[in-house]
Design a protein around this motif. Structure first.
Motif, mmCIF file in Angstrom:
data_model
loop_
_atom_site.group_PDB
_atom_site.id
_atom_site.type_symbol
_atom_site.label_atom_id
_atom_site.label_comp_id
_atom_site.label_asym_id
_atom_site.label_seq_id
_atom_site.Cartn_x
_atom_site.Cartn_y
_atom_site.Cartn_z
ATOM 1 N N LEU A 1 3.916 13.116 -0.536
ATOM 2 C CA LEU A 1 3.900 13.427 -1.970
ATOM 3 C C LEU A 1 2.943 14.561 -2.328
ATOM 4 N N GLY A 2 2.097 14.950 -1.389
ATOM 5 C CA GLY A 2 1.336 16.191 -1.558
ATOM 6 C C GLY A 2 0.062 16.140 -2.376
ATOM 7 N N ALA A 3 -0.439 14.958 -2.715
ATOM 8 C CA ALA A 3 -1.731 14.899 -3.424
ATOM 9 C C ALA A 3 -2.865 15.062 -2.403
ATOM 10 N N PRO A 4 -4.025 15.521 -2.858
ATOM 11 C CA PRO A 4 -5.107 15.754 -1.893
ATOM 12 C C PRO A 4 -5.747 14.476 -1.350
ATOM 13 N N VAL A 5 -5.792 13.433 -2.149
ATOM 14 C CA VAL A 5 -6.492 12.194 -1.780
ATOM 15 C C VAL A 5 -5.801 11.020 -2.460
ATOM 16 N N GLY A 6 -5.837 9.864 -1.813
ATOM 17 C CA GLY A 6 -5.572 8.665 -2.574
ATOM 18 C C GLY A 6 -4.391 7.813 -2.162
ATOM 19 N N SER A 7 -4.598 6.524 -2.327
ATOM 20 C CA SER A 7 -3.574 5.512 -2.084
ATOM 21 C C SER A 7 -3.711 4.456 -3.166
ATOM 22 N N LEU A 8 -2.665 3.663 -3.313
ATOM 23 C CA LEU A 8 -2.713 2.582 -4.287
ATOM 24 C C LEU A 8 -2.352 1.265 -3.625
ATOM 25 N N LEU A 9 -3.087 0.223 -3.981
ATOM 26 C CA LEU A 9 -2.690 -1.120 -3.578
ATOM 27 C C LEU A 9 -2.026 -1.757 -4.790
ATOM 28 N N LEU A 10 -0.831 -2.302 -4.585
ATOM 29 C CA LEU A 10 -0.076 -2.924 -5.664
ATOM 30 C C LEU A 10 0.007 -4.422 -5.423
ATOM 31 N N GLY A 11 -0.058 -5.195 -6.495
ATOM 32 C CA GLY A 11 0.042 -6.648 -6.319
ATOM 33 C C GLY A 11 -0.011 -7.365 -7.655
ATOM 34 N N SER A 12 -0.277 -8.659 -7.598
ATOM 35 C CA SER A 12 -0.409 -9.443 -8.833
ATOM 36 C C SER A 12 -1.750 -9.091 -9.485
ATOM 37 N N ALA A 13 -1.877 -9.391 -10.770
ATOM 38 C CA ALA A 13 -3.128 -9.120 -11.482
ATOM 39 C C ALA A 13 -4.286 -9.834 -10.784
ATOM 40 N N LYS A 14 -4.014 -11.042 -10.317
ATOM 41 C CA LYS A 14 -5.064 -11.839 -9.660
ATOM 42 C C LYS A 14 -5.509 -11.171 -8.353
ATOM 43 N N HIS A 15 -4.532 -10.745 -7.572
ATOM 44 C CA HIS A 15 -4.869 -10.073 -6.307
ATOM 45 C C HIS A 15 -5.627 -8.771 -6.552
ATOM 46 N N ILE A 16 -5.202 -8.018 -7.530
ATOM 47 C CA ILE A 16 -5.833 -6.701 -7.750
ATOM 48 C C ILE A 16 -7.241 -6.878 -8.332
ATOM 49 N N TYR A 17 -7.447 -7.927 -9.112
ATOM 50 C CA TYR A 17 -8.799 -8.227 -9.605
ATOM 51 C C TYR A 17 -9.745 -8.457 -8.424
ATOM 52 N N GLN A 18 -9.253 -9.252 -7.474
ATOM 53 C CA GLN A 18 -10.035 -9.568 -6.276
ATOM 54 C C GLN A 18 -10.186 -8.323 -5.386
ATOM 55 N N ALA A 19 -9.109 -7.520 -5.341
ATOM 56 C CA ALA A 19 -9.116 -6.298 -4.504
ATOM 57 C C ALA A 19 -10.197 -5.329 -4.991
ATOM 58 N N LYS A 20 -10.409 -5.299 -6.292
ATOM 59 C CA LYS A 20 -11.418 -4.400 -6.875
ATOM 60 C C LYS A 20 -12.815 -4.787 -6.377
ATOM 61 N N ARG A 21 -13.027 -6.070 -6.266
ATOM 62 C CA ARG A 21 -14.308 -6.585 -5.754
ATOM 63 C C ARG A 21 -14.481 -6.173 -4.285
ATOM 64 N N ILE A 22 -13.393 -6.328 -3.503
ATOM 65 C CA ILE A 22 -13.479 -5.966 -2.071
ATOM 66 C C ILE A 22 -13.696 -4.459 -1.924
ATOM 67 N N SER B 1 0.867 -1.184 0.000
ATOM 68 C CA SER B 1 0.000 0.000 0.000
ATOM 69 C C SER B 1 0.900 1.229 0.000
ATOM 70 N N ILE B 2 0.668 2.135 -0.952
ATOM 71 C CA ILE B 2 1.421 3.404 -0.945
ATOM 72 C C ILE B 2 0.432 4.566 -0.907
ATOM 73 N N CYS B 3 0.824 5.632 -0.223
ATOM 74 C CA CYS B 3 -0.064 6.791 -0.113
ATOM 75 C C CYS B 3 0.445 7.954 -0.957
ATOM 76 N N LEU B 4 -0.503 8.625 -1.605
ATOM 77 C CA LEU B 4 -0.183 9.790 -2.440
ATOM 78 C C LEU B 4 -0.427 11.090 -1.687
ATOM 79 N N SER B 5 -1.174 11.002 -0.597
ATOM 80 C CA SER B 5 -1.633 12.223 0.080
ATOM 81 C C SER B 5 -0.831 12.540 1.335
ATOM 82 N N LYS B 6 0.330 11.907 1.477
ATOM 83 C CA LYS B 6 1.189 12.254 2.618
ATOM 84 C C LYS B 6 2.346 13.105 2.064
#
Ligand SMILES: Cc1ncc(COP(=O)(O)O)c(C=O)c1O
Length: 343
Positions: free
Chosen positions: A205-226, A198-203
């Protein structure tokens, strides 16, 4: 808030620069639940590529990316190994229990950084009485450890234990870029070791909102559902993603200035009789303790007179956080103020 406030409470207080606002204004957007927001897709692809991972998911916050990561790897009744000071345990509202129905095995460590041996000792044996150990989670940099950076060799040793026991490894990298800059490390090394990051853009790095979860295509497909189940499916959020992409492309190198500011102020704090101890400063955070005869309230009122705000991490424990919106003049005012405090 007055214009000249020196706000050291967190690196989340920054406001977007003119250039970032410009990028947001001109973002191309679409409905991201349909996967049709070009700005979000560009941000996700850029971040995944940066870490050499297959995919990424843009989420509303670091809490959301951590909680989705934990949910991905665990079943109700299982157990997560993490540090007693970790954000996932202390500051996410009991989310591990609430979202994943999992319990935690807490490791008490030096400034939030445990060892591979600690992990070995925390894995439950396969016995119906015990929760099934299913995940190891670390935080880099460690917020409650004063922005401490993990030793890379120890991370590799923990990875070896994870591989031996078939345990996924999640990184709360809310301030990972601070560690990468401080230690001159390559994000791809992290991408190779962790199952999810998990990386944050709003600390820093100065963006107003947002973080990213990084992983395998399979994990991120499932993460989208969650994420959808958690109510985190967003529509034309490309305006926010454009700020995030701008942050990744322009603001990583600037973290070195925050680190230099923190080190400069730490040097001054070390000389003050009202400072009992200060954690080693490696990145943009300083945690220090004031002496019993100079309690927190006194420091608060003295600094507030100069419009300087900070947050506390416990009894007489002070946290100063340095960020993009602090100017050289702010740092000079702060330095001057700390040097001239009379108890
Ligand atoms: C180490 C760490 N992890 C996760 C988070 C959660 O981020 P957010 O506030 O975006 O939910 C924070 C927030 O400060 C943090 O410091």
């Amino acid at each position: 808030m007055q214009a000249n406030t020196i706000d050291l409470r967190s690196d989340t207080v920054t406001k977007p620069s003119e250039e970032m606002r410009e990028a947001m204004m001109h973002a191309e957007v679409g409905d991201d639940v349909f996967g049709e927001d070009p700005s979000i897709n560009a941000l996700q692809d850029y971040a995944a590529h940066l870490f050499g991972m297959e995919a990424a998911l843009f989420c509303s916050s670091g809490t959301q990316t951590n909680q989705i990561g934990i949910k991905l790897h665990t079943q109700p009744g299982s157990e997560v190994i993490c540090d007693a000071r970790s954000h996932v345990y202390l500051y996410e509202g009991g989310g591990i229990a609430f979202n994943s129905g999992a319990s935690v095995k807490l490791i008490q460590s030096e400034r939030g950084m445990f060892t591979a041996n600690d992990v070995l000792n925390s894995i439950n044996e396969d016995n119906v009485h015990f929760p099934n150990t299913q995940l190891v989670c670390i935080e880099n940099t460690v917020n409650k450890g004063g922005g401490a950076c993990w030793d890379w060799e120890e991370i590799l040793k923990i990875k070896a234990v994870c591989q031996q026991y078939n345990l996924p490894f999640h990184l709360d990298g809310a301030r990972l870029f601070n560690a990468l800059v401080a230690k001159n490390q390559n994000p791809r090394d992290y991408g190779n070791v962790f199952d999810t990051i998990s990386i944050c853009l709003s600390k820093g790095l100065g963006a107003p909102v947002g973080s990213l979860l990084l992983g395998s295509a399979k994990h991120i497909y499932q993460a989208k559902r969650i994420r959808k189940v958690m109510g985190g499916g967003m529509r034309q959020a490309g305006f926010l993603a454009a700020a995030g992409l701008f942050a990744l492309q322009n603001n990583i190198d600037k973290l070195a200035t925050d680190h230099a500011h923190a080190k400069h102020i730490a040097g001054i704090l070390k000389e003050q009789s009202w400072v009992e101890f200060i954690y080693p400063v490696e990145t943009n955070l300083i945690i220090f303790k004031t002496t019993d005869d100079f309690p927190l309230e006194k420091l608060t009122s003295k600094l507030l007179k100069n419009n300087i705000k900070f947050s506390s991490m416990g009894k007489n424990l002070v946290r100063f956080v340095f960020h993009l919106n602090l100017t050289q003049t702010d740092i000079s005012i702060l330095a001057d103020c700390l040097q001239n405090i009379d108890k």
